[in-house]
Design a protein around this motif. Structure first.
Motif, short mmCIF file in Angstrom:
data_model
loop_
_atom_site.label_atom_id
_atom_site.label_comp_id
_atom_site.label_asym_id
_atom_site.label_seq_id
_atom_site.Cartn_x
_atom_site.Cartn_y
_atom_site.Cartn_z
N LYS A 11 -29.07 36.48 33.08
CA LYS A 11 -28.09 35.58 33.46
C LYS A 11 -26.78 36.10 32.80
N GLU A 165 -40.83 27.97 39.05
CA GLU A 165 -40.22 27.49 37.75
C GLU A 165 -39.63 26.30 37.85
N GLY A 171 -35.13 26.68 30.07
CA GLY A 171 -33.83 26.47 28.54
C GLY A 171 -34.73 25.50 28.18
#
Ligand code: PEP
Length: 255
Positions: A11, A165, A171
């Protein structure tokens, strides 16, 4: 046997120094022989230094996004040809952060998928449902619509990868259970087999992403339709990233 892949999506993290340190740490700890294809996906500015550092090692380079356009007046965009030129073999398309924070539609994501393939890159198409969609039992519908956008363009999934995902697991520290993830992976493979070509669906690597760590990777990767992981947070520490790929060794997988 399907290709096993462990891909690290950094990221918007790291610096040049941190990127070099991270790659150095991963190279130093790479198991030999390696049980999977390792893919590093740094931010654009570090593609060059990561590419130099991985030369001669069994690691592939990937980018986090690509333009759907080939060239021209598109300020700020980076084309798939440019990524190929910089040494990339893989590129993420449709990561949930691109879809939710930057408003990327499934149609645009499908165009990016096509652009990646045209340039000779392997697109990693990210699909997945939000928590609300899962609670409303819309997972299958949402994921199939995301796949349909690609099929609608006449594209197939040869030389491509899918990453399932669930947005609620990215996260957050919440991982889909191996059984939950396997259910969706199996559905994806079956859907693509029915809608496109069985042989392509059978050989398609489908990765799971969403809070994968060294201590849960083994159970996820033991599932028959889970062919590896797309890793966010845990890809930023060499030992954590390596531990995830090493869980294939415990299962006797050889690359
Ligand atoms: C991701 O960003 O693709 C991801 C899976 O992140 P995390 O591993 O941190 O959940």
């Amino acid at each position: 046997m399907r290709k096993k892949i462990v891909a690290g999506n950094w990221k918007m993290n790291a610096s040049k120094v941190a990127a070099e340190r991270l790659v150095g740490g991963i190279i130093a700890g790479l198991p030999n022989p390696s049980p999977c294809q390792w893919v590093m996906i740094p931010p654009y500015p570090y593609l060059g230094c990561v590419d130099s550092a991985i030369q001669g090692h069994d690691i592939a380079l990937g980018a986090q996004d690509t333009s759907n356009e080939q060239a021209g007046a598109f300020t700020g965009e980076v084309s798939a040809d440019m990524l190929r030129d910089m040494g990339c073999q893989y590129v993420l398309v449709g990561h949930s952060e691109r879809r939710s924070l930057y408003g990327e539609s499934s149609e645009l994501v499908a165009q990016k998928f096509a652009a990646a393939k045209r340039a000779g890159l392997i697109p990693i198409l990210c699909v997945g449902e939000s928590l609300q969609q899962r609670e409303q039992e819309q997972t299958e519908q949402v994921v199939c619509q995301q796949l349909d956008a690609v099929l609608f363009l006449g594209e197939n999934f040869e030389n491509a990868v899918v990453a399932y995902e669930p947005v609620w697991a990215i996260g957050t520290g919440k991982t889909a259970s191996p059984e939950q993830a396997q259910g969706v992976h199996h559905m994806i493979r079956q859907y693509l087999s029915d809608k496109s070509q069985k042989s392509i669906a059978e050989s398609l690597s489908i990765l799971y992403g969403g809070s994968v760590k060294g201590d849960n990777a083994g159970d996820l990767f033991a599932m028959p339709d889970i062919d590896g992981g797309l890793i966010g947070g845990a890809s930023l520490k060499a030992d954590d990233f390596l531990a995830i790929g090493r869980s294939f060794i415990d299962q006797g997988v050889k690359a």
